[in-house]
Design a protein around this motif. Structure first.
Motif, PDB file in Angstrom:
ATOM      1  N   VAL A 135       0.677  -1.081  -0.010  1.00 40.76           N
ATOM      2  CA  VAL A 135       0.013  -0.037   0.020  1.00 40.76           C
ATOM      3  C   VAL A 135       0.675   1.219   0.090  1.00 40.76           C
ATOM      4  CG1 VAL A 135      -1.747   1.326   1.350  1.00 40.76           C
ATOM      5  CG2 VAL A 135      -1.775  -1.167   1.251  1.00 40.76           C
ATOM      6  N   HIS A 136       0.604   2.032  -0.988  1.00 43.48           N
ATOM      7  CA  HIS A 136       1.518   3.397  -1.288  1.00 43.48           C
ATOM      8  C   HIS A 136       0.393   4.505  -0.848  1.00 43.48           C
ATOM      9  CE1 HIS A 136       4.747   1.102  -2.753  1.00 43.48           C
ATOM     10  NE2 HIS A 136       3.791   0.145  -3.605  1.00 43.48           N
ATOM     11  N   ARG A 137       0.641   5.557   0.172  1.00 45.68           N
ATOM     12  CA  ARG A 137      -0.228   6.590   0.135  1.00 45.68           C
ATOM     13  C   ARG A 137       0.444   7.829  -0.556  1.00 45.68           C
ATOM     14  NH1 ARG A 137      -2.753   5.862   6.172  1.00 45.68           N
ATOM     15  NH2 ARG A 137      -4.443   7.146   5.131  1.00 45.68           N
ATOM     16  N   VAL A 138      -0.136   8.327  -1.570  1.00 46.51           N
ATOM     17  CA  VAL A 138       0.772   9.396  -2.434  1.00 46.51           C
ATOM     18  C   VAL A 138      -0.385  10.167  -2.835  1.00 46.51           C
ATOM     19  CG1 VAL A 138       2.125   7.682  -3.486  1.00 46.51           C
ATOM     20  CG2 VAL A 138       0.109   8.016  -4.528  1.00 46.51           C
ATOM     21  N   THR A 139       0.210  11.548  -3.171  1.00 43.30           N
ATOM     22  CA  THR A 139      -0.583  12.576  -3.749  1.00 43.30           C
ATOM     23  C   THR A 139      -0.591  12.412  -5.215  1.00 43.30           C
ATOM     24  OG1 THR A 139       1.284  14.205  -4.058  1.00 43.30           O
ATOM     25  CG2 THR A 139       0.157  14.302  -1.888  1.00 43.30           C
ATOM     26  N   GLU A 140      -1.783  13.044  -5.752  1.00 42.07           N
ATOM     27  CA  GLU A 140      -1.923  12.975  -7.315  1.00 42.07           C
ATOM     28  C   GLU A 140      -0.774  13.586  -7.946  1.00 42.07           C
ATOM     29  OE1 GLU A 140      -4.846  12.349 -10.466  1.00 42.07           O
ATOM     30  OE2 GLU A 140      -5.735  12.809  -8.347  1.00 42.07           O
ATOM     31  N   ALA A 141       0.009  14.575  -7.309  1.00 39.94           N
ATOM     32  CA  ALA A 141       1.287  14.952  -8.088  1.00 39.94           C
ATOM     33  C   ALA A 141       2.183  13.977  -7.881  1.00 39.94           C
ATOM     34  CB  ALA A 141       1.742  16.383  -7.354  1.00 39.94           C
ATOM     35  N   ASP A 142       2.530  13.381  -7.013  1.00 37.86           N
ATOM     36  CA  ASP A 142       3.500  12.180  -6.774  1.00 37.86           C
ATOM     37  C   ASP A 142       3.273  10.562  -7.241  1.00 37.86           C
ATOM     38  OD1 ASP A 142       5.005  14.077  -5.078  1.00 37.86           O
ATOM     39  OD2 ASP A 142       4.201  13.442  -3.318  1.00 37.86           O
ATOM     40  N   LEU A 143       1.891  10.636  -7.829  1.00 39.30           N
ATOM     41  CA  LEU A 143       1.634   9.283  -8.554  1.00 39.30           C
ATOM     42  C   LEU A 143       2.402   8.968  -9.598  1.00 39.30           C
ATOM     43  CD1 LEU A 143      -0.329   6.799  -8.186  1.00 39.30           C
ATOM     44  CD2 LEU A 143      -2.074   8.172  -9.966  1.00 39.30           C
ATOM     45  N   PRO A 144       2.537   9.771 -10.622  1.00 36.96           N
ATOM     46  CA  PRO A 144       3.589   9.264 -11.738  1.00 36.96           C
ATOM     47  C   PRO A 144       5.029   8.459 -11.318  1.00 36.96           C
ATOM     48  CG  PRO A 144       2.616  11.211 -12.314  1.00 36.96           C
ATOM     49  CD  PRO A 144       2.193  11.228 -10.698  1.00 36.96           C
ATOM     50  N   ALA A 145       5.626   9.384 -10.336  1.00 36.70           N
ATOM     51  CA  ALA A 145       6.950   8.849  -9.989  1.00 36.70           C
ATOM     52  C   ALA A 145       6.802   7.620  -9.286  1.00 36.70           C
ATOM     53  CB  ALA A 145       7.544  10.042  -9.195  1.00 36.70           C
ATOM     54  N   GLY A 182      -8.942   4.847 -21.166  1.00 33.70           N
ATOM     55  CA  GLY A 182      -9.693   5.618 -20.039  1.00 33.70           C
ATOM     56  C   GLY A 182      -8.689   5.867 -19.004  1.00 33.70           C
ATOM     57  N   LEU A 183      -7.864   5.316 -18.591  1.00 33.90           N
ATOM     58  CA  LEU A 183      -6.694   5.546 -17.746  1.00 33.90           C
ATOM     59  C   LEU A 183      -6.312   6.921 -17.716  1.00 33.90           C
ATOM     60  CD1 LEU A 183      -5.605   3.645 -15.145  1.00 33.90           C
ATOM     61  CD2 LEU A 183      -3.501   4.189 -16.317  1.00 33.90           C
ATOM     62  N   PRO A 184      -6.633   7.749 -16.765  1.00 37.80           N
ATOM     63  CA  PRO A 184      -5.989   9.173 -16.892  1.00 37.80           C
ATOM     64  C   PRO A 184      -4.541   9.195 -17.153  1.00 37.80           C
ATOM     65  CG  PRO A 184      -7.312   8.911 -14.951  1.00 37.80           C
ATOM     66  CD  PRO A 184      -7.155   7.585 -15.322  1.00 37.80           C
ATOM     67  N   ALA A 185      -4.271   9.935 -18.424  1.00 31.92           N
ATOM     68  CA  ALA A 185      -3.004  10.296 -18.861  1.00 31.92           C
ATOM     69  C   ALA A 185      -1.924  10.642 -17.691  1.00 31.92           C
ATOM     70  CB  ALA A 185      -2.920  11.088 -20.071  1.00 31.92           C
ATOM     71  N   ALA A 186      -2.465  11.722 -16.712  1.00 34.51           N
ATOM     72  CA  ALA A 186      -1.622  12.358 -15.840  1.00 34.51           C
ATOM     73  C   ALA A 186      -1.060  11.222 -14.990  1.00 34.51           C
ATOM     74  CB  ALA A 186      -2.486  13.158 -14.970  1.00 34.51           C
ATOM     75  N   TRP A 187      -1.853  10.064 -14.730  1.00 32.82           N
ATOM     76  CA  TRP A 187      -1.193   9.165 -13.943  1.00 32.82           C
ATOM     77  C   TRP A 187       0.106   8.314 -14.417  1.00 32.82           C
ATOM     78  CZ3 TRP A 187      -6.053   5.667 -12.168  1.00 32.82           C
ATOM     79  CH2 TRP A 187      -6.884   6.595 -11.394  1.00 32.82           C
ATOM     80  N   THR A 188       0.430   8.496 -15.477  1.00 30.74           N
ATOM     81  CA  THR A 188       1.413   7.908 -16.127  1.00 30.74           C
ATOM     82  C   THR A 188       2.379   8.796 -16.984  1.00 30.74           C
ATOM     83  OG1 THR A 188       0.224   7.244 -18.164  1.00 30.74           O
ATOM     84  CG2 THR A 188       0.460   5.606 -16.484  1.00 30.74           C
ATOM     85  N   ALA A 189       2.281  10.089 -16.857  1.00 30.39           N
ATOM     86  CA  ALA A 189       2.937  11.054 -17.237  1.00 30.39           C
ATOM     87  C   ALA A 189       4.397  10.893 -16.865  1.00 30.39           C
ATOM     88  CB  ALA A 189       2.380  12.567 -16.754  1.00 30.39           C
ATOM     89  N   GLY A 190       5.351  11.236 -17.738  1.00 32.47           N
ATOM     90  CA  GLY A 190       6.533  11.028 -17.314  1.00 32.47           C
ATOM     91  C   GLY A 190       7.183   9.613 -17.305  1.00 32.47           C
TER      92      GLY A 190
END
Length: 197
Positions: free
Chosen positions: A53-63, A79-87
């Motif tokens: 289990v990882h608790r992360v913010t939306e900004a830290d999710l891609p990393a 349909g997966l939000p592109a922001a989740w895999t950005a970077g």
């Protein structure tokens, strides 16, 4: 009238609206067992199943997702939000129709999480992909938004469309059928990682 006809008549009132009949069923039980601390409860119960289990913010999710990747390509559903895999290097991401036999893992969202049991509910809609996508690859990364966490089973059932194909995931795939020895990865991902936003 036969016994069969009698039973069917009681199950399906003639000319009645099934949705209205369902809504009219008395439900005197407690509808919600937890009011506060659902994120903490969900994290605890999911970890009880040997899932990471990882608790992360939306900004830290891609990393955080990139750090969890193993060598190989990860399948990403439509349909997966592109922001989740950005970077994340695009070469590491495969489309939903990729050959699952060779995929290192998959990244999906979910429909709901039942905090009381630590169960993740997938309805295989946008961002979740087809059922095989969450059962064949050995490594499943699931992203859960805080507003998707339901207190318990009745709360979760009120949030989901029960007419869709549902998969309930309670930790990595495991069985203890053989000599009561726990074996993981038998009929689904060997490793489950949950990212709570």
């Amino acid at each position: 009238m036969t016994a069969r006809d009698d039973i069917l008549a009681r199950l399906r009132p003639a000319g009645g609206d099934p949705a209205a009949a369902y809504a009219a069923i008395p439900r005197p039980y407690l509808r919600r067992h937890h009011e506060n601390g659902l994120l903490d409860l969900a994290a605890e119960r999911i970890a009880d199943y040997r899932a990471a289990v990882h608790r992360v913010t939306e900004a830290d999710l891609p990393a955080a997702l990139a750090a969890a990747f193993r060598p190989g390509a990860y399948v990403v559903p439509d349909g997966l939000p592109a922001a989740w895999t950005a970077g994340i290097d695009a070469a590491r991401l495969a489309g939903p129709d990729a050959d699952l036999e060779w995929a290192a893992g998959t990244v999906t969202g979910c429909t709901a999480v039942i905090a009381e049991t630590g169960t993740i509910v997938l309805d295989h809609g946008p961002g979740q992909g087809r059922r095989a996508l969450t059962l064949v690859p050995d490594h499943h990364l699931v992203v859960v938004r805080a507003d998707q966490i339901a207190a318990d089973v009745p709360d979760a059932l009120a949030r989901i469309d029960v007419t869709r194909p549902l998969t309930f995931v309670s930790g990595p795939s495991a069985t203890s059928d053989i000599e009561l020895s726990r074996v993981e990865g038998v009929h689904g991902p060997r490793t489950l990682e949950v990212f709570l936003l």
